[in-house]
Scaffold this motif. Structure first.
Motif, mmCIF file in Angstrom:
data_model
loop_
_atom_site.group_PDB
_atom_site.id
_atom_site.type_symbol
_atom_site.label_atom_id
_atom_site.label_comp_id
_atom_site.label_asym_id
_atom_site.label_seq_id
_atom_site.Cartn_x
_atom_site.Cartn_y
_atom_site.Cartn_z
ATOM 1 N N THR A 170 -4.700 11.438 -1.335
ATOM 2 C CA THR A 170 -5.468 10.402 -2.023
ATOM 3 C C THR A 170 -5.791 9.199 -1.153
ATOM 4 O OG1 THR A 170 -3.412 9.424 -2.852
ATOM 5 C CG2 THR A 170 -4.536 11.011 -4.284
ATOM 6 N N ALA A 181 -5.153 5.632 0.718
ATOM 7 C CA ALA A 181 -4.381 4.421 0.468
ATOM 8 C C ALA A 181 -4.616 3.910 -0.946
ATOM 9 C CB ALA A 181 -4.758 3.345 1.477
ATOM 10 N N ALA A 182 -3.524 3.637 -1.643
ATOM 11 C CA ALA A 182 -3.577 2.982 -2.948
ATOM 12 C C ALA A 182 -2.993 1.593 -2.757
ATOM 13 C CB ALA A 182 -2.785 3.768 -3.985
ATOM 14 N N VAL A 183 -3.814 0.581 -2.947
ATOM 15 C CA VAL A 183 -3.388 -0.793 -2.742
ATOM 16 C C VAL A 183 -2.986 -1.406 -4.073
ATOM 17 C CG1 VAL A 183 -4.082 -3.090 -1.948
ATOM 18 C CG2 VAL A 183 -4.920 -1.042 -0.756
ATOM 19 N N CYS A 184 -1.800 -1.975 -4.097
ATOM 20 C CA CYS A 184 -1.342 -2.733 -5.264
ATOM 21 C C CYS A 184 -1.446 -4.205 -4.881
ATOM 22 C CB CYS A 184 0.087 -2.363 -5.635
ATOM 23 S SG CYS A 184 0.239 -0.688 -6.269
ATOM 24 N N PHE A 241 1.662 1.167 -11.023
ATOM 25 C CA PHE A 241 2.169 2.092 -10.008
ATOM 26 C C PHE A 241 3.553 2.597 -10.415
ATOM 27 C CE2 PHE A 241 4.604 2.781 -6.072
ATOM 28 C CZ PHE A 241 3.806 3.709 -5.428
ATOM 29 N N VAL A 279 0.833 -1.191 0.000
ATOM 30 C CA VAL A 279 0.000 0.000 0.000
ATOM 31 C C VAL A 279 0.874 1.250 0.000
ATOM 32 C CG1 VAL A 279 -0.253 0.018 2.507
ATOM 33 C CG2 VAL A 279 -1.978 1.142 1.118
ATOM 34 N N SER A 295 4.488 -1.219 2.911
ATOM 35 C CA SER A 295 3.793 0.061 2.816
ATOM 36 C C SER A 295 4.813 1.179 2.698
ATOM 37 C CB SER A 295 2.894 0.306 4.039
ATOM 38 O OG SER A 295 3.673 0.541 5.191
ATOM 39 N N ARG A 354 3.329 5.010 -13.509
ATOM 40 C CA ARG A 354 2.798 6.329 -13.140
ATOM 41 C C ARG A 354 3.833 7.141 -12.368
ATOM 42 N NH1 ARG A 354 -1.427 3.278 -11.431
ATOM 43 N NH2 ARG A 354 -1.039 3.859 -9.267
ATOM 44 N N ASP A 373 -1.027 -4.258 -11.015
ATOM 45 C CA ASP A 373 -1.154 -3.028 -10.231
ATOM 46 C C ASP A 373 0.221 -2.436 -9.951
ATOM 47 O OD1 ASP A 373 -3.902 -3.472 -10.049
ATOM 48 O OD2 ASP A 373 -3.831 -4.145 -7.963
#
Length: 146
Positions: free
Chosen positions: A45, A47-50, A59, A39, A126, A62, A55
């Motif tokens: 934004t 939490a962005a979970v990969c 990530f 994460v 994380s 980007r 994913d």
């Protein structure tokens, strides 16, 4: 105490390899450096979970695209601190300077990582960035953002 010192040394070595691979834009090193899922947490934004490799690749693409658009050339470690939490778990704090291709400072940041050893290698679970003017924990003041 000896186990703590070993963990600190291992995590520091892991992070230096990670940054070296990051600077070489080695996606294989990047992919190997993260646990799945992992994460990324940001105040803006959340939490962005990969959850899977697709994913994770997205990530990476980007993130690299965003910093390259700003002229990024490499990242250097200014301060590195590790706090073992268990035999296979640690918190890592890194002050990093991002440099442009022309050598000028692009940004200074403080990042926090939770890392775990999966029995074979240390991996990032994380990551969170402390944004100026906030420093988060650490013994030294965070470098001033460029």
């Amino acid at each position: 105490m000896a186990d703590s010192e070993r963990i600190v040394r291992e995590v520091e070595e892991f992070y230096r390899r990670y940054i070296d691979g990051f600077n070489r834009e080695d996606i294989d090193i990047f992919m190997q450096s993260f646990d799945l899922p992992f994460v990324a947490i940001a105040g803006e934004t959340g939490a962005a979970v990969c959850a899977n490799e697709a994913d994770q690749q997205s990530f990476y693409t980007r993130m690299m695209g965003a910093i390259q658009a700003q002229g990024w050339g490499r990242s250097g470690i200014d301060q590195l601190r590790v706090w073992p939490l268990a035999e296979r778990l640690a918190t890592l704090m890194a002050d990093v300077t991002r440099y442009r291709r022309n050598g000028s400072v692009m940004a200074r940041l403080r990042a926090f990582y939770t890392v775990r050893n999966d029995g074979k290698a240390w991996k990032i679970v994380s990551l969170t960035e402390a944004r100026a003017p906030f420093t988060g924990p650490g013994d030294l003041p965070r470098p001033v953002s460029a």
